[in-house]
Design an enzyme around this catalytic site. Structure first.
Site, mmCIF file in Angstrom:
data_model
loop_
_atom_site.group_PDB
_atom_site.id
_atom_site.type_symbol
_atom_site.label_atom_id
_atom_site.label_comp_id
_atom_site.label_asym_id
_atom_site.label_seq_id
_atom_site.Cartn_x
_atom_site.Cartn_y
_atom_site.Cartn_z
ATOM 1 C CE LYS A 183 31.509 28.598 36.967
ATOM 2 N NZ LYS A 183 31.630 29.935 36.339
ATOM 3 C CE LYS A 232 34.925 30.012 29.703
ATOM 4 N NZ LYS A 232 34.067 30.493 30.776
ATOM 5 C CB ALA A 260 41.066 40.967 38.023
ATOM 6 C CB ALA A 319 38.757 35.708 39.027
ATOM 7 C CG ASN A 320 35.442 31.468 35.682
ATOM 8 O OD1 ASN A 320 34.698 30.900 36.477
ATOM 9 N ND2 ASN A 320 34.969 32.203 34.677
HETATM 10 P P1 NAI Z 1 35.090 42.600 33.746
HETATM 11 O O1 NAI Z 1 35.958 42.498 32.545
HETATM 12 O O2 NAI Z 1 33.891 43.480 33.731
HETATM 13 O O3 NAI Z 1 35.974 43.060 35.018
HETATM 14 C C1 NAI Z 1 37.265 42.616 35.230
HETATM 15 C C2 NAI Z 1 38.038 43.804 35.791
HETATM 16 O O4 NAI Z 1 39.342 43.368 36.169
HETATM 17 C C3 NAI Z 1 38.211 44.943 34.770
HETATM 18 O O5 NAI Z 1 37.781 46.163 35.325
HETATM 19 C C4 NAI Z 1 39.713 44.921 34.507
HETATM 20 O O6 NAI Z 1 40.241 46.216 34.223
HETATM 21 C C5 NAI Z 1 40.249 44.390 35.814
HETATM 22 N N1 NAI Z 1 41.598 43.842 35.736
HETATM 23 C C6 NAI Z 1 42.198 43.164 34.722
HETATM 24 N N2 NAI Z 1 43.456 42.856 35.059
HETATM 25 C C7 NAI Z 1 43.652 43.312 36.313
HETATM 26 C C8 NAI Z 1 44.755 43.283 37.207
HETATM 27 N N3 NAI Z 1 45.913 42.705 36.870
HETATM 28 N N4 NAI Z 1 44.618 43.847 38.418
HETATM 29 C C9 NAI Z 1 43.460 44.449 38.779
HETATM 30 N N5 NAI Z 1 42.382 44.529 37.956
HETATM 31 C C10 NAI Z 1 42.489 43.952 36.747
HETATM 32 O O7 NAI Z 1 34.700 41.092 34.115
HETATM 33 P P2 NAI Z 1 33.552 40.611 35.113
HETATM 34 O O8 NAI Z 1 32.359 40.238 34.338
HETATM 35 O O9 NAI Z 1 33.467 41.561 36.240
HETATM 36 O O10 NAI Z 1 34.171 39.247 35.646
HETATM 37 C C11 NAI Z 1 35.217 39.236 36.609
HETATM 38 C C12 NAI Z 1 35.769 37.832 36.725
HETATM 39 O O11 NAI Z 1 34.727 36.966 37.158
HETATM 40 C C13 NAI Z 1 36.310 37.264 35.426
HETATM 41 O O12 NAI Z 1 37.436 36.464 35.713
HETATM 42 C C14 NAI Z 1 35.172 36.406 34.920
HETATM 43 O O13 NAI Z 1 35.629 35.318 34.129
HETATM 44 C C15 NAI Z 1 34.583 35.897 36.213
HETATM 45 N N6 NAI Z 1 33.166 35.556 36.135
HETATM 46 C C16 NAI Z 1 32.268 36.473 35.701
HETATM 47 C C17 NAI Z 1 30.915 36.146 35.614
HETATM 48 C C18 NAI Z 1 29.891 37.146 35.156
HETATM 49 O O14 NAI Z 1 28.708 36.847 35.291
HETATM 50 N N7 NAI Z 1 30.278 38.299 34.651
HETATM 51 C C19 NAI Z 1 30.446 34.791 35.978
HETATM 52 C C20 NAI Z 1 31.475 33.913 36.481
HETATM 53 C C21 NAI Z 1 32.789 34.297 36.523
#
Ligand code: NAI
Length: 340
Positions: free
Chosen positions: A68, A80, A235, A257-258
């Site tokens: 990245k 990480k 997710a 998602a990563n």
């Molecule tokens: P978040 O935790 O706010 O959102 C993730 C969502 O996925 C939650 O609402 C959760 O309930 C849902 N979820 C979990 N398991 C699930 C499943 N089996 N089916 C459907 N939904 C499910 O996290 P965020 O910040 O939105 O990040 C999302 C993804 O992007 C993560 O994998 C994160 O590592 C990645 N990411 C996030 C960044 C950021 O700036 N927040 C940057 C780079 C990557």
């Protein structure tokens, strides 16, 4: 379990197991590469089912950070860390401070930030013990908006690559996970005229997006196979696998998602199935820009480069007859070789 012979080891510079009996801290810090600069990467606080699962996750995540940072043009390497435990029951100030001390002992080779299970207030506690913590409550703030922006730009570039026009009107887009990033992507794609389908294990999150953009809720077990043009995993990692890929009907997969690929072989599997997959580490770079590039306006300007970069990458992949993942990995290898 082996470490040096681990399938995800990939020449890691350092893998450190951290134990603090007083606070109960059990953590692993992985530094994949410092060739481009100090290793940057978040702390994931997660109740891993086994130590082997924690090791595999930290190694894969840290390597993805090297990719990245390199593709994103940032002067940082990849690292990480994972803290093994449940964020809602095991997270104490003493434990986070002990983790901060471990980061400090690395002398700046690893710069930590937030990831799943960590919030800015937690980073404030880590930062009491180390000068190498970012993502604190007084720092760059929420990274999700810029992540959603770069994911959206990458989706538009991929759609343009497929259809000749960066137009989402008339397209159906399925978003898996409408948390901080996914919900914002939903707003952006709906604003561009797409029909939006969403699924999340958190019902409240789904209800909010349904109310905000008129999205259609879909069962969590059905979202990957939804009859859509674009699938947006926001997710969890590992969702694109030998089991799920044959069921995917979207022709473009591009999300935040990563480590969406369960194994590196799944990039080829998608390619063979005719599904255009934008590597996650290319699309979700906005979070890193938000955390690293000083000033919101500057970060946004840097993030605006993601759409053209994805377009170029997809064209390169086509010209070479390889998958976008293979093209991106090749580019990373060239950048690292030039820096060595
Ligand atoms: P978040 O935790 O706010 O959102 C993730 C969502 O996925 C939650 O609402 C959760 O309930 C849902 N979820 C979990 N398991 C699930 C499943 N089996 N089916 C459907 N939904 C499910 O996290 P965020 O910040 O939105 O990040 C999302 C993804 O992007 C993560 O994998 C994160 O590592 C990645 N990411 C996030 C960044 C950021 O700036 N927040 C940057 C780079 C990557």
């Amino acid at each position: 379990m082996t470490i040096f012979g681990h399938t995800e080891f990939d020449g890691h510079e350092l893998v450190q197991f951290v134990h603090d009996p007083a606070s109960g801290l059990r953590a692993i810090i992985a530094i994949h590469s410092t060739v481009l600069g100090p290793a940057g990467g978040g702390i994931r606080f997660f109740p891993y089912e086994s130590e082997a699962a924690a090791v595999a996750d930290v190694l894969r995540l840290s390597k993805a950070m090297t990719n990245k940072m390199a593709i994103g043009g940032l002067p940082l390497g990849g690292g990480k860390s994972v803290i093994i435990g449940h964020p809602s029951t095991d997270k104490t100030e003493a434990l986070l401070e002990a983790f901060g001390e471990a980061v400090e002992r690395l002398g700046g080779r690893y710069i930590c930030g937030e990831d799943v299970g960590m919030r800015p207030e937690d980073m404030d506690v880590v930062a009491r013990r180390t000068g190498h913590a970012r993502g604190t409550s007084t720092g760059s703030g929420d990274t999700a908006p810029l992540t959603a922006h770069t994911v959206f730009s990458a989706i538009l570039a991929a759609v343009a690559h497929r259809s000749g026009r960066p137009v989402l009107a008339g397209h159906r887009v399925a978003i898996q996970g409408v948390g901080a990033v996914g919900a914002r992507v939903a707003v952006l794609v709906a604003g561009a005229g797409a029909e939006v389908l969403v699924a999340d294990v958190d019902r409240g999150a789904v209800e909010r997006v349904v109310a905000e953009v008129g999205a259609t809720p879909v069962d969590v077990d059905e979202i990957l196979a939804a009859d859509v043009d674009v699938l947006v995993p926001c997710a969890l990692g590992g969702v694109l696998s030998a089991r799920t890929i044959p069921t995917i009907r979207a022709s473009v997969v591009c999300g935040a998602a990563n480590n969406q690929l369960a194994t590196s072989a799944d990039a080829e599997r998608l390619h063979t199935a005719g599904i255009l997959f934008v590597p996650d580490y290319v699309a979700n770079i906005g979070g890193a820009y938000s955390a690293v590039v000083g000033g919101a306006d500057r970060a946004r300007r840097v993030a605006d480069g993601v759409g053209p970069r994805v377009a170029q990458l997809l064209a390169e992949a086509d010209a070479a007859g390889i998958s976008p993942s293979a093209a991106a990995d090749r580019r990373v290898a060239e950048i690292l070789a030039a820096a060595r």
